[in-house]
Design a protein around this motif. Structure first.
Motif, PDB file in Angstrom:
ATOM      1  N   TYR A  33     -47.031  49.631 -15.307  1.00 15.41           N
ATOM      2  CA  TYR A  33     -46.841  48.412 -16.091  1.00 15.41           C
ATOM      3  C   TYR A  33     -46.182  47.321 -15.255  1.00 15.41           C
ATOM      4  O   TYR A  33     -46.635  46.168 -15.248  1.00 15.41           O
ATOM      5  N   LEU A  34     -45.129  47.680 -14.538  1.00 11.69           N
ATOM      6  CA  LEU A  34     -44.397  46.697 -13.750  1.00 11.69           C
ATOM      7  C   LEU A  34     -45.285  46.053 -12.690  1.00 11.69           C
ATOM      8  O   LEU A  34     -45.302  44.823 -12.548  1.00 11.69           O
ATOM      9  N   VAL A  35     -46.043  46.860 -11.974  1.00 10.03           N
ATOM     10  CA  VAL A  35     -46.917  46.336 -10.920  1.00 10.03           C
ATOM     11  C   VAL A  35     -47.985  45.424 -11.516  1.00 10.03           C
ATOM     12  O   VAL A  35     -48.221  44.314 -11.022  1.00 10.03           O
ATOM     13  N   ALA A  37     -47.956  43.850 -14.385  1.00 10.03           N
ATOM     14  CA  ALA A  37     -47.360  42.643 -14.961  1.00 10.03           C
ATOM     15  C   ALA A  37     -47.024  41.627 -13.868  1.00 10.03           C
ATOM     16  O   ALA A  37     -47.262  40.422 -14.036  1.00 10.03           O
ATOM     17  N   ILE A  38     -46.498  42.100 -12.757  1.00 17.41           N
ATOM     18  CA  ILE A  38     -46.169  41.186 -11.654  1.00 17.41           C
ATOM     19  C   ILE A  38     -47.437  40.574 -11.074  1.00 17.41           C
ATOM     20  O   ILE A  38     -47.518  39.355 -10.863  1.00 17.41           O
ATOM     21  N   VAL A  39     -48.447  41.403 -10.823  1.00 11.78           N
ATOM     22  CA  VAL A  39     -49.709  40.891 -10.280  1.00 11.78           C
ATOM     23  C   VAL A  39     -50.355  39.930 -11.269  1.00 11.78           C
ATOM     24  O   VAL A  39     -50.838  38.860 -10.895  1.00 11.78           O
ATOM     25  N   SER A  41     -48.895  38.087 -13.481  1.00 11.29           N
ATOM     26  CA  SER A  41     -48.154  36.829 -13.558  1.00 11.29           C
ATOM     27  C   SER A  41     -48.483  35.915 -12.380  1.00 11.29           C
ATOM     28  O   SER A  41     -48.419  34.695 -12.506  1.00 11.29           O
ATOM     29  N   PHE A  42     -48.822  36.497 -11.235  1.00 15.05           N
ATOM     30  CA  PHE A  42     -49.216  35.678 -10.086  1.00 15.05           C
ATOM     31  C   PHE A  42     -50.608  35.084 -10.270  1.00 15.05           C
ATOM     32  O   PHE A  42     -50.898  34.008  -9.761  1.00 15.05           O
ATOM     33  N   GLN A  45     -50.985  33.027 -16.372  1.00  9.77           N
ATOM     34  CA  GLN A  45     -50.164  33.465 -17.491  1.00  9.77           C
ATOM     35  C   GLN A  45     -50.986  34.162 -18.566  1.00  9.77           C
ATOM     36  O   GLN A  45     -50.461  35.020 -19.279  1.00  9.77           O
ATOM     37  N   TYR A  48     -51.279  37.779 -17.446  1.00 10.21           N
ATOM     38  CA  TYR A  48     -50.000  38.426 -17.717  1.00 10.21           C
ATOM     39  C   TYR A  48     -49.890  38.780 -19.196  1.00 10.21           C
ATOM     40  O   TYR A  48     -49.487  39.900 -19.553  1.00 10.21           O
TER      41      TYR A  48
END
Length: 110
Positions: A33-35, A37-39, A41-42, A45, A48
């Motif tokens: 999830y973290l990876v 979500a970060i990708v 967001s880049f 939006q 994301y």
């Protein structure tokens, strides 16, 4: 449990709030999830937002199953709403699995 198994298991049980989840299952899924979500967001939006929507129910279910694994009720997830006090959830999720069966079922296969 490896990364792929954890992600597949959590998405397969995306609304299953019963049973237990091992530490590795929960944390590998959290890492996925973290990876993403970060990708996301880049990228944009909206991407994301789609990632967050796709992961919200499976993440809640995995969290409830993780709490069941240490003998706590899934309702403890609500403590995360309270700022700073919600850090108790971090403590709970890093605890080792209870080796014996509890009211939520037998120990998960690691």
């Amino acid at each position: 449990m490896n990364f792929q198994q954890a992600v597949a298991t959590c998405f397969a049980k995306y609304v299953d709030f019963s049973g237990r989840a091992s530490r590795s299952e929960y944390w590998w899924f959290f890492l996925a999830y973290l990876v993403l979500a970060i990708v996301g967001s880049f990228i944009h939006q909206y991407v994301y937002f789609i990632v967050v929507l796709a992961f919200i129910l499976p993440m809640l279910a995995a969290g409830a199953r993780r709490l069941h694994d240490i003998g706590k009720s899934g309702w403890w997830l609500l403590i995360g709403i309270i700022p700073l006090v919600g850090l108790v959830l971090l403590y709970f999720t890093v605890q080792p699995s209870s080796p014996e069966s509890n009211e939520y079922g037998p120990p998960p296969v690691a």
